[in-house]
Design a protein around this motif. Structure first.
Motif, PDB file in Angstrom:
ATOM      1  N   LEU A  56       9.455   4.978  37.860  1.00  0.00           N
ATOM      2  CA  LEU A  56       9.440   3.527  38.036  1.00  0.00           C
ATOM      3  C   LEU A  56      10.076   2.827  36.854  1.00  0.00           C
ATOM      4  O   LEU A  56      10.378   1.646  36.907  1.00  0.00           O
ATOM      5  CB  LEU A  56       8.003   3.033  38.220  1.00  0.00           C
ATOM      6  CG  LEU A  56       7.329   3.539  39.498  1.00  0.00           C
ATOM      7  CD1 LEU A  56       5.827   3.364  39.425  1.00  0.00           C
ATOM      8  CD2 LEU A  56       7.901   2.820  40.708  1.00  0.00           C
ATOM      9  N   ARG A  83       9.776   9.429  45.209  1.00  0.00           N
ATOM     10  CA  ARG A  83       8.365   9.009  45.125  1.00  0.00           C
ATOM     11  C   ARG A  83       7.665   9.211  46.459  1.00  0.00           C
ATOM     12  O   ARG A  83       6.505   9.592  46.519  1.00  0.00           O
ATOM     13  CB  ARG A  83       8.263   7.533  44.705  1.00  0.00           C
ATOM     14  CG  ARG A  83       8.703   7.264  43.284  1.00  0.00           C
ATOM     15  CD  ARG A  83       8.056   6.018  42.716  1.00  0.00           C
ATOM     16  NE  ARG A  83       8.345   4.816  43.498  1.00  0.00           N
ATOM     17  CZ  ARG A  83       9.471   4.131  43.413  1.00  0.00           C
ATOM     18  NH1 ARG A  83      10.435   4.531  42.588  1.00  0.00           N
ATOM     19  NH2 ARG A  83       9.663   3.061  44.144  1.00  0.00           N
ATOM     20  N   LEU A  91      -3.760   5.272  42.679  1.00  0.00           N
ATOM     21  CA  LEU A  91      -3.887   4.134  41.775  1.00  0.00           C
ATOM     22  C   LEU A  91      -5.316   3.606  41.803  1.00  0.00           C
ATOM     23  O   LEU A  91      -6.139   3.999  42.614  1.00  0.00           O
ATOM     24  CB  LEU A  91      -2.893   3.036  42.168  1.00  0.00           C
ATOM     25  CG  LEU A  91      -1.428   3.492  42.175  1.00  0.00           C
ATOM     26  CD1 LEU A  91      -0.529   2.356  42.586  1.00  0.00           C
ATOM     27  CD2 LEU A  91      -1.014   4.027  40.813  1.00  0.00           C
ATOM     28  N   ASP A 167      -4.001   7.497  38.204  1.00  0.00           N
ATOM     29  CA  ASP A 167      -4.162   6.515  37.141  1.00  0.00           C
ATOM     30  C   ASP A 167      -5.631   6.131  37.042  1.00  0.00           C
ATOM     31  O   ASP A 167      -6.150   5.455  37.913  1.00  0.00           O
ATOM     32  CB  ASP A 167      -3.298   5.298  37.485  1.00  0.00           C
ATOM     33  CG  ASP A 167      -3.335   4.244  36.389  1.00  0.00           C
ATOM     34  OD1 ASP A 167      -3.614   4.615  35.236  1.00  0.00           O
ATOM     35  OD2 ASP A 167      -3.081   3.075  36.699  1.00  0.00           O
TER      36      ASP A 167
ATOM     37  N   VAL B 264       1.925  -1.533  45.443  1.00  0.00           N
ATOM     38  CA  VAL B 264       1.467  -0.148  45.568  1.00  0.00           C
ATOM     39  C   VAL B 264       2.369   0.614  46.544  1.00  0.00           C
ATOM     40  O   VAL B 264       2.773   1.756  46.278  1.00  0.00           O
ATOM     41  CB  VAL B 264      -0.006  -0.086  46.021  1.00  0.00           C
ATOM     42  CG1 VAL B 264      -0.403   1.340  46.357  1.00  0.00           C
ATOM     43  CG2 VAL B 264      -0.910  -0.663  44.946  1.00  0.00           C
ATOM     44  N   ARG B 266       5.424   0.057  47.135  1.00  0.00           N
ATOM     45  CA  ARG B 266       6.683   0.325  46.425  1.00  0.00           C
ATOM     46  C   ARG B 266       6.507   1.513  45.472  1.00  0.00           C
ATOM     47  O   ARG B 266       7.391   2.365  45.376  1.00  0.00           O
ATOM     48  CB  ARG B 266       7.138  -0.912  45.637  1.00  0.00           C
ATOM     49  CG  ARG B 266       7.550  -2.086  46.492  1.00  0.00           C
ATOM     50  CD  ARG B 266       8.889  -1.896  47.170  1.00  0.00           C
ATOM     51  NE  ARG B 266       9.952  -1.738  46.191  1.00  0.00           N
ATOM     52  CZ  ARG B 266      10.807  -0.718  46.179  1.00  0.00           C
ATOM     53  NH1 ARG B 266      10.730   0.229  47.084  1.00  0.00           N
ATOM     54  NH2 ARG B 266      11.735  -0.656  45.265  1.00  0.00           N
ATOM     55  N   VAL B 267       5.373   1.569  44.775  1.00  0.00           N
ATOM     56  CA  VAL B 267       5.109   2.723  43.912  1.00  0.00           C
ATOM     57  C   VAL B 267       5.163   3.996  44.746  1.00  0.00           C
ATOM     58  O   VAL B 267       5.722   5.012  44.329  1.00  0.00           O
ATOM     59  CB  VAL B 267       3.719   2.596  43.236  1.00  0.00           C
ATOM     60  CG1 VAL B 267       3.324   3.916  42.578  1.00  0.00           C
ATOM     61  CG2 VAL B 267       3.724   1.477  42.212  1.00  0.00           C
ATOM     62  N   PRO B 345       6.692  -2.813  41.130  1.00  0.00           N
ATOM     63  CA  PRO B 345       5.710  -1.744  41.307  1.00  0.00           C
ATOM     64  C   PRO B 345       4.948  -1.443  40.009  1.00  0.00           C
ATOM     65  O   PRO B 345       3.767  -1.083  40.060  1.00  0.00           O
ATOM     66  CB  PRO B 345       6.540  -0.531  41.749  1.00  0.00           C
ATOM     67  CG  PRO B 345       7.953  -0.897  41.524  1.00  0.00           C
ATOM     68  CD  PRO B 345       8.044  -2.376  41.477  1.00  0.00           C
ATOM     69  N   VAL B 346       5.602  -1.620  38.866  1.00  0.00           N
ATOM     70  CA  VAL B 346       4.945  -1.294  37.595  1.00  0.00           C
ATOM     71  C   VAL B 346       3.682  -2.144  37.395  1.00  0.00           C
ATOM     72  O   VAL B 346       2.722  -1.721  36.757  1.00  0.00           O
ATOM     73  CB  VAL B 346       5.939  -1.504  36.426  1.00  0.00           C
ATOM     74  CG1 VAL B 346       5.249  -1.290  35.100  1.00  0.00           C
ATOM     75  CG2 VAL B 346       7.119  -0.543  36.579  1.00  0.00           C
ATOM     76  N   VAL B 348       1.178  -2.715  39.141  1.00  0.00           N
ATOM     77  CA  VAL B 348      -0.119  -2.209  39.601  1.00  0.00           C
ATOM     78  C   VAL B 348      -0.518  -0.918  38.898  1.00  0.00           C
ATOM     79  O   VAL B 348      -1.513  -0.292  39.252  1.00  0.00           O
ATOM     80  CB  VAL B 348      -0.144  -1.976  41.128  1.00  0.00           C
ATOM     81  CG1 VAL B 348      -0.272  -3.308  41.846  1.00  0.00           C
ATOM     82  CG2 VAL B 348       1.043  -1.176  41.585  1.00  0.00           C
ATOM     83  N   ILE B 349       0.287  -0.498  37.933  1.00  0.00           N
ATOM     84  CA  ILE B 349      -0.089   0.709  37.205  1.00  0.00           C
ATOM     85  C   ILE B 349      -0.743   0.308  35.892  1.00  0.00           C
ATOM     86  O   ILE B 349      -0.246  -0.573  35.190  1.00  0.00           O
ATOM     87  CB  ILE B 349       1.141   1.608  36.951  1.00  0.00           C
ATOM     88  CG1 ILE B 349       1.581   2.186  38.290  1.00  0.00           C
ATOM     89  CG2 ILE B 349       0.807   2.718  35.958  1.00  0.00           C
ATOM     90  CD1 ILE B 349       2.674   3.191  38.201  1.00  0.00           C
TER      91      ILE B 349
END
Ligand SMILES: Nc1ncnc2c1ncn2[C@@H]1O[C@H](COP(=O)(O)OP(=O)(O)O)[C@@H](O)[C@H]1O
Ligand SMILES: [Mg+2]
Lengths: 226, 351
Positions: A56, A83, A91, A167, B264, B266-267, B345-346, B348-349
């Protein structure tokens, strides 16, 4: 052979006085069938590590290889595809669409990735392992936090990825649940032959890990192997 | 489509409300379109029924048939593609009937307008004080053989026939003979007509004191006609824009709530186009649902509406309006799509 490797990865945010180096020469490799734990306090760079490992974020320097492919060689679309195909993300929240039933969360994957998803038997096995076969017709809003997380894990496994990236999967769980989730990840690594990488600051997960790494101010060190 | 359908099904109340709103807007648009077309038809039906291409009027009549007189010399030479008309406003009175405003139109039985007049019943005018009236007079209770008095003329006129589409400027036409027109209007025998109507696109009377216009020009200059059409166009346009805003606002709010979920996805490698497609198909489905409801209401309205209400439910025109609404929905959907495209996307991390 490792399915996920990071070599000499550096990440710098900002320039001038705002410049922060978040990762320093990070080397890492994850093997199929093993659970790797990345431990570190808040702000040490764990999420940045996960973001880079998941393709990402392109690191300032260094190479990342997933299933034999360098991210640097791939277009954005090809990274989306990696991915989708190779990485299962677990998550902390928002991982289930509220207006899809549990069954439809998987159907959505079928619509986007038409081939290579778990077959009926393997899928039934995953549901069994996670103990969620009774929940297929429910909406996420009707599930407990733990049930939602297990559905999210099944969702991550459904495209049959080589790697599972998690995560802080125990952030909201009590001690008994932590042990269960730890065992679950171990089982997935061994039974389903996944490379499992968990980013956490929760030491209660250490018994489930094959490898434990320490992240401290962006420096990753291999602390112990089981 | 999958995501859009599922979300609409899960969010029944919200989707139901937005569809209900679009039903009402769509219904209003359809009814206004029907009214606009109906009134436009009542303004121009007669001119259309004559197949008019050119119209010659007195040069000083301000392009208004009602104000125009042509002498025999001004009318000029006529071929069989031309016909003269003598127009005058009348009030029709008869025992047992309410007074009725109409337009008397004197025509010559030797010329094409009278010859080509399509009768729905009865026969053509043969002599003085006989008239052929628009079908709408039947709604006021007149029948073949009915007698009526026009203005303050002492001798009654007899309806010998009916015809359809005889409307000019929203007033029903009563066709009679030119001498009767002169009498009603109080004109001498030197006045030949109000106007010359020609089917020939190249016709030009070319006489002194007259001017030849295209039929379209004369229609545009019909009293109130252009203003009326503009008013309707404006109202319909506004409603279109309102529907766009309703869709945009509704979808925008719904989409904002979903952005973390989209991040999410997109992740997880779900392509952008799937999320954009979900947003656009959602707006299209909602509007399609609303349009179906509006169409049903409109059909029901058309079935029960009294014949006297000037409404024309013209399928191609209503379809065009419906497609317009769909396009508006697409545009309305594009506003939230911009947010979908910018999902990071980043974000949600890490949490
Ligand atoms: N996009 C960014 N821009 C600037 N600094 C960032 C950015 N992302 C993370 N950081 C910084 O990098 C450091 C590590 O962050 P993170 O990887 O989220 O750590 P952890 O997940 O271990 O808490 C933090 O100091 C954070 O402020
Ligand atoms: Mg973090």
């Amino acid at each position: 052979m490792a399915v996920l490797t990071l070599e000499k990865v550096n990440q710098v945010f900002g320039t001038g006085i705002a410049r922060v180096q978040v990762l320093h020469d990070v080397d890492f490799a994850a093997e199929a069938g093993e659970v790797s734990l990345i431990m570190g306090p808040s702000g040490s760079g764990k999420s940045t590590f996960l973001t880079i490992a998941g393709g990402l974020l392109t690191p300032t320097a260094g190479t990342v290889t997933v299933a034999g492919k360098h991210y640097a060689d791939l277009s954005k679309k090809a990274r989306d595809a990696i991915r989708l195909d190779e990485i299962g993300f677990v998550l902390q929240q928002y991982h289930l669409l509220p207006y899809l039933t549990v069954a439809d969360q998987f159907k959505l994957v079928d619509k986007i990735k038409r081939q290579g998803n778990l077959d009926q038997a393997a899928f039934a096995g995953v549901l069994q392992t996670l103990g969620i076969q009774e929940l297929l017709h429910k909406y996420p809003g009707e599930l407990s936090g733990g049930q939602q997380q297990r559905v999210a894990i099944a969702r991550a496994l459904y495209p049959d990825p080589a790697i599972l990236l998690a995560d802080e999967p125990t952030a909201a769980l009590d001690a008994a649940r932590v042990a269960v989730v730890g065992d679950l990840f171990r089982e997935l690594a061994i039974q389903h032959h996944k490379a499992v990488v968990i980013v956490t600051h929760d030491p209660r997960l250490i018994p489930a890990a094959d490898h434990v790494y320490d992240m401290s101010d962006g420096v990753l060190t291999h602390a112990q192997s089981a | 489509m999958f995501l859009a359908l599922k979300e609409i099904r899960k969010e029944k109340v919200r989707s139901g409300l937005i569809i209900a709103m679009i039903v009402l807007i769509g219904y209003l648009i359809f009814i206004l379109t029907g009214l606009a077309l109906g009134l436009a038809h009542e303004n121009t039906a007669a001119i259309k029924s004559w197949d008019a291409a050119k119209i010659t009027l007195n040069a000083d009549a301000n392009v208004d048939m009602r104000q125009s007189f042509l002498t025999k010399a001004q009318a000029g030479k006529l071929t069989k593609s031309e016909a003269v008309i003598g127009e005058t406003a009348v009030v029709a009175k008869a025992k047992g009937h309410k007074q009725l405003s109409a337009t008397f139109l004197g025509v010559s039985s030797q010329q094409y307008i009278a010859k080509d007049l399509q009768l729905t019943s009865g026969r053509a005018v043969r002599q003085s004080h006989e008239v052929v009236a628009d079908d709408s007079l039947k709604l006021s209770g007149y029948k073949l053989g009915s007698k009526l008095k026009l203005n303050d003329a002492s001798k009654a006129y007899t309806i010998v026939g009916f015809t359809q589409n005889a409307k000019l400027n929203i007033s029903p036409l009563i066709y009679g003979q030119l001498p009767d027109w002169r009498a009603l209007r109080g004109l001498g025998p030197d006045m030949a007509a109000s106007a010359v109507i020609s089917k020939d696109a190249d016709y030009d009377a070319g006489t002194t004191g007259s001017k030849t216009y295209s039929a379209a020009t004369v229609i545009q200059k019909l009293p109130g006609y252009t203003a009326q059409n503009l008013t309707f166009a404006l109202m319909i346009g506004f409603l279109m824009v309102i529907s766009l805003i309703v869709i945009a606002v509704f979808l925008y709010i719904l989409t904002l709530q979903k952005l973390p979920n989209y991040a999410v996805l997109r992740v997880q490698g779900v392509p952008r186009k799937v999320l954009v497609g979900a947003t656009i198909s959602q707006s299209l489905l909602l509007v399609a649902g609303g349009l179906i409801g509006a169409t049903l209401l409109t059909v029901a309205t058309a079935a029960i509406i009294p014949a006297a209400v000037p409404m024309a439910f013209d399928v191609p025109a209503l379809t065009a309006v419906g497609v317009g609404l769909l396009v508006m929905a697409m545009l309305g959907g594009l506003i939230p799509v911009r947010r979908v495209l910018r999902v990071d996307p980043v974000s949600v991390i890490g949490g």
